[in-house]
Scaffold this active site. Structure first.
Site, PDB file in Angstrom:
ATOM      1  N   ASP A 105       0.847  -1.182   0.000  1.00  0.00           N
ATOM      2  CA  ASP A 105       0.000   0.000   0.000  1.00  0.00           C
ATOM      3  C   ASP A 105       0.896   1.251   0.000  1.00  0.00           C
ATOM      4  O   ASP A 105       1.752   1.381  -0.875  1.00  0.00           O
ATOM      5  CB  ASP A 105      -0.953  -0.066   1.205  1.00  0.00           C
ATOM      6  CG  ASP A 105      -1.970   1.049   1.249  1.00  0.00           C
ATOM      7  OD1 ASP A 105      -2.951   0.997   0.497  1.00  0.00           O
ATOM      8  OD2 ASP A 105      -1.781   1.987   2.047  1.00  0.00           O
ATOM      9  N   TYR A 212      -2.060  11.438   2.046  1.00  0.00           N
ATOM     10  CA  TYR A 212      -2.899  11.618   0.860  1.00  0.00           C
ATOM     11  C   TYR A 212      -2.981  13.090   0.461  1.00  0.00           C
ATOM     12  O   TYR A 212      -2.996  13.420  -0.735  1.00  0.00           O
ATOM     13  CB  TYR A 212      -4.300  11.064   1.136  1.00  0.00           C
ATOM     14  CG  TYR A 212      -4.324   9.573   1.317  1.00  0.00           C
ATOM     15  CD1 TYR A 212      -4.339   8.722   0.213  1.00  0.00           C
ATOM     16  CD2 TYR A 212      -4.303   9.009   2.583  1.00  0.00           C
ATOM     17  CE1 TYR A 212      -4.350   7.345   0.372  1.00  0.00           C
ATOM     18  CE2 TYR A 212      -4.310   7.636   2.756  1.00  0.00           C
ATOM     19  CZ  TYR A 212      -4.331   6.812   1.641  1.00  0.00           C
ATOM     20  OH  TYR A 212      -4.333   5.449   1.809  1.00  0.00           O
ATOM     21  N   HIS A 267      -6.751  -6.736  -0.937  1.00  0.00           N
ATOM     22  CA  HIS A 267      -5.740  -5.701  -0.745  1.00  0.00           C
ATOM     23  C   HIS A 267      -4.801  -6.058   0.408  1.00  0.00           C
ATOM     24  O   HIS A 267      -3.613  -5.745   0.370  1.00  0.00           O
ATOM     25  CB  HIS A 267      -6.428  -4.363  -0.453  1.00  0.00           C
ATOM     26  CG  HIS A 267      -5.500  -3.222  -0.240  1.00  0.00           C
ATOM     27  ND1 HIS A 267      -4.833  -2.592  -1.261  1.00  0.00           N
ATOM     28  CD2 HIS A 267      -5.101  -2.597   0.909  1.00  0.00           C
ATOM     29  CE1 HIS A 267      -4.076  -1.621  -0.779  1.00  0.00           C
ATOM     30  NE2 HIS A 267      -4.217  -1.608   0.537  1.00  0.00           N
TER      31      HIS A 267
END
Length: 286
Positions: A105, A212, A267
């Site tokens: 990730d 982010y 994921h």
């Protein structure tokens, strides 16, 4: 949280105090494991003892802003350039000229960038469900499904959304992890308590969301250069955030790439298939 298979350490790395866990022989080849969002070093609880038993010196840091590592203020402290510098400085601190990087990730995003910016210190590269920037841009151009799955990257840029997301994540992290994984026992109650504790550290939620924010505010930090290191990509095909096409066509940017797709993993591939992931990593790194 302690375990006989690993030890805890702290050091000032790139002017930030980082906590990391270490396992395996001091003279073994260095492998650095980089976790993603919203995890911490504990993401690698299955791989740490497996890689150590195979003879590797394994180090899993809490990335800056997470768990027991320092949480510098401001979005700019979490720009990709700083995160890559942390990794390079950690390798230097550990006294090794090079290291194999393994990233999942966000840890994979950092590992991709580190292998481009500092190929001289990356001996090998292994990526778990983290998009190569070239492939990600390609899929955003041609694949509406990836835009739909990337909604949260845009949402955290809004003033009020991050706080709401943070509250939801803190309260519902167990359900969110279990709902998006494939194995019903991938995250035990003990695991969930560990995640809640890590996210509950003062400033941890804000810091993790700043990753982010910084990604869009400092787009020039993401390079797009060839990667000379031998590279392994392990891809859980049932990823709810990333389309499977992101694992295709990587040899355009990564000439020496091997892709292993796991159809029955999500994921959270290292949690859904811990033995398979550990074996693939050991075979690749040996």
């Amino acid at each position: 949280m302690t375990h006989q298979a690993w030890t805890h350490h702290e050091a000032v790395i790139n002017h930030v105090r980082l906590h990391y866990v270490q396992a395996g022989p001091e003279d073994g080849p260095l492998v650095v494991l980089l976790h993603g969002f919203p995890e911490f070093w504990y993401s690698w609880r299955h791989q740490l003892p497996a890689l150590a038993a195979a003879g590797f010196r394994v180090v899993a840091p809490d990335l800056r802003g997470y768990n027991r590592s320092e949480k510098p203020p401001g979005v700019a402290a979490y720009r990709l350039r700083q995160l890559v510098a942390d990794v390079r400085a950690l390798i230097v601190h550990l006294g090794s000229p090079t290291a194999a990087l393994v990233g999942h990730d966000w840890g994979g995003v950092i590992a991709w960038a580190a292998a481009m910016r500092h190929p001289e210190v990356v001996s090998r590269l292994a990526i778990l469900n983290a998009p190569h920037p070239g492939a990600y841009r390609r899929e955003l151009r041609r694949n509406p499904a990836q835009w739909r799955r990337s909604w949260y990257v845009l949402a955290v840029q809004l003033p009020v959304v991050p706080d709401a997301l943070g509250r939801l994540l803190r309260v519902r992290i167990g359900a969110l992890l279990r709902r998006s994984s494939v194995r019903p026992d991938a995250f035990t109650d003990e695991d969930v308590r560990a995640y809640i504790h890590a996210l509950g550290q003062p400033g941890a939620l804000t810091a993790s969301l700043n990753y982010y924010r910084a990604l869009l505010r400092f787009p020039g930090d993401m390079p797009l250069m060839p990667i000379p290191a031998r590279t392994l990509v392990i891809w859980g095909a049932q990823d709810v955030a990333l389309v499977p096409q992101l694992s295709e066509g990587l040899d355009r940017w990564v000439p020496h790439v091997q892709v292993e797709r796991l159809p029955q993993a999500s994921h959270w591939v290292q949690h859904d298939a811990p033995e398979v992931v550990s074996r693939l990593l050991i075979d690749f790194l040996t």
